[in-house]
Design a protein around this motif. Structure first.
Motif, mmCIF file in Angstrom:
data_model
loop_
_atom_site.group_PDB
_atom_site.id
_atom_site.type_symbol
_atom_site.label_atom_id
_atom_site.label_comp_id
_atom_site.label_asym_id
_atom_site.label_seq_id
_atom_site.Cartn_x
_atom_site.Cartn_y
_atom_site.Cartn_z
ATOM 1 N N ALA A 133 -2.485 9.510 10.307
ATOM 2 C CA ALA A 133 -2.597 10.876 9.798
ATOM 3 C C ALA A 133 -3.324 10.930 8.457
ATOM 4 N N GLN A 134 -3.123 9.932 7.613
ATOM 5 C CA GLN A 134 -3.628 10.014 6.242
ATOM 6 C C GLN A 134 -4.853 9.147 5.951
ATOM 7 N N MET A 135 -5.057 8.074 6.708
ATOM 8 C CA MET A 135 -6.136 7.137 6.392
ATOM 9 C C MET A 135 -7.219 7.064 7.466
ATOM 10 N N LYS A 136 -6.849 7.200 8.711
ATOM 11 C CA LYS A 136 -7.794 7.029 9.813
ATOM 12 C C LYS A 136 -8.863 8.112 9.772
ATOM 13 N N ASP A 186 8.490 11.667 -0.468
ATOM 14 C CA ASP A 186 9.109 10.343 -0.539
ATOM 15 C C ASP A 186 8.019 9.262 -0.523
ATOM 16 N N ASP A 187 8.282 8.182 -1.253
ATOM 17 C CA ASP A 187 7.328 7.086 -1.368
ATOM 18 C C ASP A 187 7.706 5.938 -0.437
ATOM 19 N N VAL A 209 0.852 -1.193 0.000
ATOM 20 C CA VAL A 209 0.000 0.000 0.000
ATOM 21 C C VAL A 209 0.885 1.239 0.000
ATOM 22 N N HIS A 210 0.675 2.084 -0.987
ATOM 23 C CA HIS A 210 1.533 3.259 -1.171
ATOM 24 C C HIS A 210 1.146 4.385 -0.215
ATOM 25 N N ILE A 211 2.152 4.956 0.436
ATOM 26 C CA ILE A 211 1.965 6.171 1.227
ATOM 27 C C ILE A 211 3.075 7.133 0.844
ATOM 28 N N GLU A 212 2.765 8.410 0.902
ATOM 29 C CA GLU A 212 3.740 9.450 0.530
ATOM 30 C C GLU A 212 3.892 10.423 1.681
#
Length: 365
Positions: free
Chosen positions: A293-296, A250-251, A243-246
């Protein structure tokens, strides 16, 4: 030349079909909702009827078993009486199955294993007969049977799944992962989270060798995600792999991501093909912060992490987690030799499990 006499009161078939079609199309505005409600009622009634029949059957079998035990104790009945009883019952009820000598002996064993009639009525009557036989055949202690019976009811396990959980020693492994949940999560959330992890995780059925690399393990888990979800435990839903997070341009890529429906949180799984090392917790801690921070969503609880390692030193893992500010668990995985040889051959195939769960072909959708 043939002349046909036509009755004007009788419509041709084609006209009649058109009238019926038109009638079917003309329904009240609330018809669809009412039909859906009726379907639900019918399904519920069918389920209740099935449960009621099963309940009566289990109680009947227990009573027959109890009677056999009492008569054997009081009158010294031998095995030949059971043979005669089986013959007489099958003669009297030829349309009924279940009165073989073997099954009558199971009824006797069932009553002997569960002398408490109230527990049989309240709990065991919820399970089908073949589940009862699995509990009798595979387990020898009452507390073990009670635990697996309760789990089978709670999670609606099929008989095959129940057998797998028993043969892979689920009870002994549940809640055994090293975690910092007690200090990082509030109760009762921390208790449920701890019980949702186990140690070790049995990955025998992936068909990998002892020295498989991380990407090979990850790929095999993805290909057999149904089997892995069974091993992972009840309540988990698959979200994705790599699963990609940035972050800051940076990846990064999470090995495996799941969501736990009861805990209402994401589970981030990182695979390590070698021994556990303290620095692994830093990477997973970073992933958990990013997921929070990004999905919840505002309704989700903080994500939890699971490090699956080939081996671990429990003392090292405990110290590594002590000052980690995110909830993380550490457990081993076993690719081979995690079961006695005689049990490995008795486990159903992945295809059989998928058919049992009714999700074959849907695991990657």
């Amino acid at each position: 030349m043939n002349n046909k006499i036509v009755n004007p009161d009788i419509q041709p078939d084609s006209d009649l079909h058109l009238d019926i079609s038109a009638a079917l199309m003309q329904v009240p505005g609330d018809y669809a909702d009412w039909l859906a409600e009726l379907k639900t009622r019918i399904h519920v009634a069918q389920q209740r009827a099935t449960l009621a029949v099963n309940r009566e059957l289990i109680l009947l079998y227990w009573q027959i078993g109890r009677d056999i035990l009492e008569r054997q104790a009081q009158q010294g009945w031998g095995a030949k009486v059971i043979e005669r009883l089986a013959h007489d019952l099958r003669t009297a009820f030829p349309e009924m199955k279940g009165f073989s000598p073997r099954n009558l002996k199971y009824m006797r064993a069932f009553a002997k294993a569960w002398p408490d009639s109230e527990f049989v009525q309240a709990v065991l009557a919820q399970l089908p007969w073949y589940h009862q036989l699995a509990l009798l055949d595979k387990l020898h202690k009452e507390d073990e049977r009670r635990w697996y019976a309760a789990k089978a009811i709670e999670h609606n396990w099929s008989r095959n799944v129940l057998v797998i959980q028993i043969e892979t020693c689920l009870r002994e492994r549940t809640g055994q992962a090293i975690t910092n949940f007690e200090t990082r999560l509030a109760r009762p959330h921390s208790d449920l989270a701890r019980e949702s992890l186990k140690d070790p995780y049995r990955l025998d059925s992936l068909g990998l060798g002892e020295d498989a690399e991380e990407r090979a393990i990850e790929s095999a888990i993805f290909q057999h995600i149904t089997q892995f979800l069974i091993e992972l435990g009840a309540g988990f839903a698959y979200v994705g792999r790599q699963v990609h997070i940035e972050v800051g341009g940076d990846d990064f890529f999470i090995d495996l991501l799941f969501y736990h429906l009861k805990l209402r949180c994401y589970l981030v799984v990182e695979l390590k093909a070698g021994a556990f090392r303290p620095e692994h917790t830093g990477q997973l801690n970073f992933y958990l912060s990013t997921v929070d921070a990004q999905m919840k969503s505002e309704h989700d609880n903080p994500a939890i992490g699971l490090l699956l390692c080939k081996t671990q030193n429990r003392g090292v893992a405990e110290y590594a987690l002590r000052d980690t500010n995110k909830p993380i668990g550490v457990a081993e995985y076993q690719l081979v030799h995690s079961l006695p040889k005689e049990l490995q051959t008795s486990l159903p195939s992945i295809e059989q499990i998928e058919r049992e769960l009714g999700v074959a072909g849907e695991t990657e959708s």
